[in-house]
Design an enzyme around this catalytic site. Structure first.
Site, short mmCIF file in Angstrom:
data_model
loop_
_atom_site.label_atom_id
_atom_site.label_comp_id
_atom_site.label_asym_id
_atom_site.label_seq_id
_atom_site.Cartn_x
_atom_site.Cartn_y
_atom_site.Cartn_z
CD GLU A 40 -2.97 -0.86 0.01
OE1 GLU A 40 -3.18 0.33 -0.81
OE2 GLU A 40 -3.75 -1.79 -0.36
CE1 TYR A 123 -6.74 3.17 -0.30
CE2 TYR A 123 -4.32 3.35 0.21
CZ TYR A 123 -5.45 2.63 -0.48
OH TYR A 123 -5.33 1.53 -1.42
CG ASP A 141 -7.99 4.55 -3.79
OD1 ASP A 141 -9.36 4.48 -4.01
OD2 ASP A 141 -7.17 3.88 -4.38
#
Length: 351
Positions: A40, A123, A141
């Protein structure tokens, strides 16, 4: 009448598509929260195809939280070289050392604790906690902003923190189970189908649930500016009925709502009017019989509907190719935008 989705069928349609069509990615083949978190961080502002090789090299060199925590920052940055945005690597390294020292090398499964680590924003918190631990947090996102705004024909400014908070709240019902799968499916839909331009709406598994597709506003969303100036355009709509009980409709040539059908409509200040179009004299009511507003992202139509004062013999009129006569019962054969559907309903009730 268009019906917006219900939660269960929307989620079923989306997840079913994701199960069959998701791209193969190495971090989707692991439940290791450290690896998921690393992916991520790497994926922030970087394309998947670029990240894959970096991801493999990084976890080969630093296979555990302990390995990375003990590494020197210079070496960590060397393995990040070429990915850019190096503060991501430094923050990640700092957070990993925190976990090594304070959480026994285990990535915390408490959102508030994980969210307090260096470099972990809303996020990343939601993504890692939902994907690694299936905790009910919704990821928002750029992909999700785009998908959710289009599904709801939502013109709220996605640059505002209030919009993010609202989206997270509205998505909560969908992440009460299988949160990680749902979040990844939403992001994958945005990456593969609901793209910023030239969206593949015809292949979208949730097209039937999409208000923007229904309204013809897909390309206008999401709204990203903090200063939205809406232009107001006054539109005159003309309702003409013939002796067969049919109404005149016209296919739009303009970019907005292109190729959708409408009752003949012209900007109020336009010199063109219905008379020049039909090459015959038709009188209309002096005041509108119906008024409505229709809002697009940057434009508001202030619409006034005028009714022809007499029923005309349509057989005497040669219509341009973009025009035709429609009986009210046949509306489903024509693709009408929302504003024209409202006018149609008015006519159905009053004529």
């Amino acid at each position: 009448m268009h019906q917006m989705y219900n939660q269960s069928t929307f989620k079923e349609d989306l997840v079913s598509w994701f199960d069959k069509n998701q791209r193969e990615m190495p971090w989707r083949e692991t439940t290791n929260p450290y690896y998921i978190w690393l992916s991520e961080v790497m994926l922030q502002q970087t394309q998947v195809k670029t990240v894959i090789d970096y991801y493999h090299r990084f976890i080969h060199r630093f296979p555990t939280v302990s390995d990375l925590s003990e590494a020197h920052e210079d070496e960590v940055l060397k393995y990040w070289e070429g990915l850019g945005y190096y503060s991501r690597a430094r923050n990640f390294h700092t957070a990993i050392k925190d976990i090594h020292e304070n959480y026994n090398d285990r990535v915390p499964d408490v959102p508030e604790i994980f969210g307090a680590l260096k470099g972990v924003g809303p996020y990343t918190q939601a993504a890692v906690m939902s994907i690694a631990y299936d905790l009910p947090l919704a990821t928002v996102d750029g992909n999700v902003f785009r998908v959710w705004s289009r599904l709801n024909n939502d013109t709220r400014d996605t640059k505002l923190q209030t919009t993010r908070k609202a989206y997270e709240s509205e998505l909560q019902p969908y992440v009460q189970s299988d949160a990680g799968t749902f979040n990844q499916a939403m992001m994958e839909l945005g990456a593969l189908i609901c793209t910023p331009k030239n969206s593949l709406c015809m292949f979208c598994p949730v097209q039937a649930h999409c208000e923007a597709f229904y309204n013809g506003t897909v390309e206008e969303l999401p709204v990203k500016s903090t200063k939205i100036k809406k232009k107001h355009i006054k539109q005159h709509v003309f309702i003409i009925k013939n002796t067969k009980g049919e109404f005149l409709i016209e296919k739009r040539k303009q970019k907005l709502l292109n190729n959708m059908w409408e009752f003949p409509m012209y900007e109020a200040q336009s010199t063109q009017d219905i008379n020049s179009t039909l090459t015959t004299n038709i009188e209309f009511t002096s005041s509108p019989v119906y008024t409505l507003k229709h809002q697009f992202t940057h434009i508001t139509w202030d619409m006034e509907v005028f009714l022809a004062t007499e029923i005309i013999d349509g057989s005497n009129i040669r219509l341009p190719e973009q025009m035709t006569w429609m009986h009210l019962d046949d509306k489903e054969a024509y693709n009408f935008p929302v504003s024209m559907t409202k006018i149609y309903k008015f006519l159905a009730q009053h004529t």
